[in-house]
Design a protein around this motif. Sequence first.
Motif, PDB file in Angstrom:
ATOM      1  N   ARG A 155       9.842   7.308  13.915  1.00  0.00           N
ATOM      2  CA  ARG A 155       9.104   6.537  12.916  1.00  0.00           C
ATOM      3  C   ARG A 155       9.752   6.603  11.539  1.00  0.00           C
ATOM      4  O   ARG A 155       9.574   5.711  10.709  1.00  0.00           O
ATOM      5  CB  ARG A 155       7.658   7.026  12.855  1.00  0.00           C
ATOM      6  CG  ARG A 155       6.855   6.697  14.109  1.00  0.00           C
ATOM      7  CD  ARG A 155       5.457   7.295  14.054  1.00  0.00           C
ATOM      8  NE  ARG A 155       4.617   6.821  15.127  1.00  0.00           N
ATOM      9  CZ  ARG A 155       4.568   7.353  16.347  1.00  0.00           C
ATOM     10  NH1 ARG A 155       5.322   8.402  16.627  1.00  0.00           N
ATOM     11  NH2 ARG A 155       3.784   6.854  17.280  1.00  0.00           N
ATOM     12  N   TRP A 156      10.495   7.650  11.295  1.00  0.00           N
ATOM     13  CA  TRP A 156      11.182   7.760  10.012  1.00  0.00           C
ATOM     14  C   TRP A 156      12.180   6.612   9.837  1.00  0.00           C
ATOM     15  O   TRP A 156      12.428   6.169   8.695  1.00  0.00           O
ATOM     16  CB  TRP A 156      11.921   9.100   9.908  1.00  0.00           C
ATOM     17  CG  TRP A 156      12.984   9.289  10.939  1.00  0.00           C
ATOM     18  CD1 TRP A 156      12.866   9.925  12.139  1.00  0.00           C
ATOM     19  CD2 TRP A 156      14.327   8.801  10.880  1.00  0.00           C
ATOM     20  NE1 TRP A 156      14.043   9.861  12.825  1.00  0.00           N
ATOM     21  CE2 TRP A 156      14.959   9.185  12.081  1.00  0.00           C
ATOM     22  CE3 TRP A 156      15.050   8.096   9.928  1.00  0.00           C
ATOM     23  CZ2 TRP A 156      16.285   8.875  12.353  1.00  0.00           C
ATOM     24  CZ3 TRP A 156      16.378   7.785  10.190  1.00  0.00           C
ATOM     25  CH2 TRP A 156      16.979   8.174  11.394  1.00  0.00           C
ATOM     26  N   ALA A 157      12.751   6.111  10.933  1.00  0.00           N
ATOM     27  CA  ALA A 157      13.727   5.026  10.837  1.00  0.00           C
ATOM     28  C   ALA A 157      13.063   3.748  10.341  1.00  0.00           C
ATOM     29  O   ALA A 157      13.625   3.016   9.523  1.00  0.00           O
ATOM     30  CB  ALA A 157      14.382   4.792  12.198  1.00  0.00           C
ATOM     31  N   ARG A 158      11.859   3.473  10.841  1.00  0.00           N
ATOM     32  CA  ARG A 158      11.111   2.310  10.367  1.00  0.00           C
ATOM     33  C   ARG A 158      10.733   2.480   8.903  1.00  0.00           C
ATOM     34  O   ARG A 158      10.843   1.537   8.104  1.00  0.00           O
ATOM     35  CB  ARG A 158       9.857   2.114  11.218  1.00  0.00           C
ATOM     36  CG  ARG A 158       8.958   0.973  10.766  1.00  0.00           C
ATOM     37  CD  ARG A 158       9.666  -0.352  10.830  1.00  0.00           C
ATOM     38  NE  ARG A 158       8.786  -1.458  10.460  1.00  0.00           N
ATOM     39  CZ  ARG A 158       9.200  -2.718  10.321  1.00  0.00           C
ATOM     40  NH1 ARG A 158      10.478  -3.016  10.539  1.00  0.00           N
ATOM     41  NH2 ARG A 158       8.366  -3.667   9.987  1.00  0.00           N
ATOM     42  N   ALA A 159      10.271   3.672   8.537  1.00  0.00           N
ATOM     43  CA  ALA A 159       9.880   3.924   7.148  1.00  0.00           C
ATOM     44  C   ALA A 159      11.070   3.724   6.211  1.00  0.00           C
ATOM     45  O   ALA A 159      10.947   3.078   5.161  1.00  0.00           O
ATOM     46  CB  ALA A 159       9.321   5.338   7.019  1.00  0.00           C
ATOM     47  N   ALA A 160      12.229   4.254   6.582  1.00  0.00           N
ATOM     48  CA  ALA A 160      13.426   4.100   5.743  1.00  0.00           C
ATOM     49  C   ALA A 160      13.833   2.638   5.630  1.00  0.00           C
ATOM     50  O   ALA A 160      14.243   2.163   4.552  1.00  0.00           O
ATOM     51  CB  ALA A 160      14.570   4.928   6.329  1.00  0.00           C
ATOM     52  N   ALA A 197      12.336  12.529   2.077  1.00  0.00           N
ATOM     53  CA  ALA A 197      11.465  12.828   3.214  1.00  0.00           C
ATOM     54  C   ALA A 197      11.992  12.183   4.491  1.00  0.00           C
ATOM     55  O   ALA A 197      11.953  12.797   5.570  1.00  0.00           O
ATOM     56  CB  ALA A 197      10.047  12.335   2.919  1.00  0.00           C
ATOM     57  N   CYS A 198      12.486  10.953   4.382  1.00  0.00           N
ATOM     58  CA  CYS A 198      13.058  10.280   5.555  1.00  0.00           C
ATOM     59  C   CYS A 198      14.286  11.032   6.062  1.00  0.00           C
ATOM     60  O   CYS A 198      14.491  11.185   7.278  1.00  0.00           O
ATOM     61  CB  CYS A 198      13.434   8.841   5.211  1.00  0.00           C
ATOM     62  SG  CYS A 198      12.030   7.738   4.956  1.00  0.00           S
TER      63      CYS A 198
END
Length: 380
Positions: free
Chosen positions: A252-257, A288-289
Motif C-alpha cells: 500500500r505504500w506504493a500507492r500512497a507514494a 514514511a513511504c
Amino acid sequence: MEFGWESDHLAYRDDVVAFLDEELPSHWHGATAVLGSRENVAYSRRFAGLLAERGWLTPHWPSEYGGEEASPWMLAALGEELWSRGEPRGPQYMNANWIGPSIMAHGTPEQQSRYLPPISAGNVVWCQGFSEPDSGTDLASLRTRAERDGAEYVVNGEKIWTSYGDVAEHCYLLVRTDPQSERHQGISVLLVDMPADGLEVNTIPGVVGEHSFNELVFRDVRVPVENRLGPEHEGWAVVREALSFERVGAPRWARAAFVLNEAIEAALSADRKLDEVALQAIGVAKSACEAARILSYRVIDERARDLPPSPHGNMARAAMVQAERLVAEACLTIDGPETLAYGSRADHQVRKSLAAGVAAGTYEVQLNLISRLHLGLPKG
C-alpha cells in the motif's frame, strides 16, 4: 549498503509498466476503479485474465500449479507497479498472494486441483471470513462455530467487514470446531462454496468504496468435511501463516507514494506555491513511504531466503498504515478542500487512510505484537 534492483527485475518492471500504460487508461476509471464495486470486480476478471496470459498473475507459484517459480523480488516488483495504479487486480491479489499459497501448503490434492486452476486463470473471486462483530481485532476470540455432523460441518455465526462477500464464489472461513476450546486452540479453516443454503450476505455502506464491506450470517450452513483446510482444530497455524503473507502482500505504500507525487506534480503544474507547512508534510510523508518500503523489503528478503514468518511482517504492516495516513494528511495540506472532490486520486487516498488501520489486522494489534514479539515486552 546500497540497495539496487537486478537487471532482470528492471527489465521485468519495464515490461509491466508498458503493459499498464497501454491497458489501463481506457478501461480503469470511474466506477471501474472503486474498490468492491461490481464494475471493479468485472474489470478485475478481464485484467487478471490478461495477466494470466502473460504469466504475471501467479508468477511466484510452482510450475505444477500454473506459475513460473518467480522470486519474491520479482513478485514485489509486480505488486509495486499494480498497487501504484490502484490495484486493478481487485480481489485477485488476495487469491494470488495468500489464499492460493495457503491451499498449496495445507490443501489436499483434491482441493488443490479444484481451487487452484481458477485462481491462476484469474476467473474466480474469494473473500475471507475472519472478523466478527465481537472479535474484529482479536481473531482468536471468534465465536462462529462448526459442529461435526457425519461428513459435514454445520456452521452458525456471523462474519463482518468482509470485502467482496457479495460477489465471491468461495469464502476462506475461520471457525471454532471445538466448542470447549479457548483462544488459539480448537480453530479450523473451511473452504466454503458460495452461495450456500442458510448463508445470508448483507452489504454494509462504507467510506472506502461501494461493496467494500459485507456481513455474512451463517445459519445451519452445511460444509463438507472434505472442504476443511488442514487438520481439524489446528487452523490457527494455517491462518497465521496466511496472514503473514497478507500483511506485506499488498504494498500500500506504493500507492500512497504514487498519489503523493501526483498531488505535488498537479500543484506545480498549476503554478500553486507550496508553503512551508505543505513542504514539511510532504517530507514527513515521503519519509514514511520510504520506511514502509524498506521494512517491506526486509520481509521479502526473509521469504527469498526461505526463512519462517517473523515480527518484521507486523512492523512493515504498521509502517504502511503510517505512510497511508501521512500521505492523506499531505494531500489535504497541498490541495485543501479540493482533496475531498469525490473520485479524485487524493480523495480516494483520504478515504482509504481512514480504513488503513483495520485491513489485514488492526494497527493497534500490530503494535501490540511488535511490543511482545520484537521488543520482548510483557503482555499488558
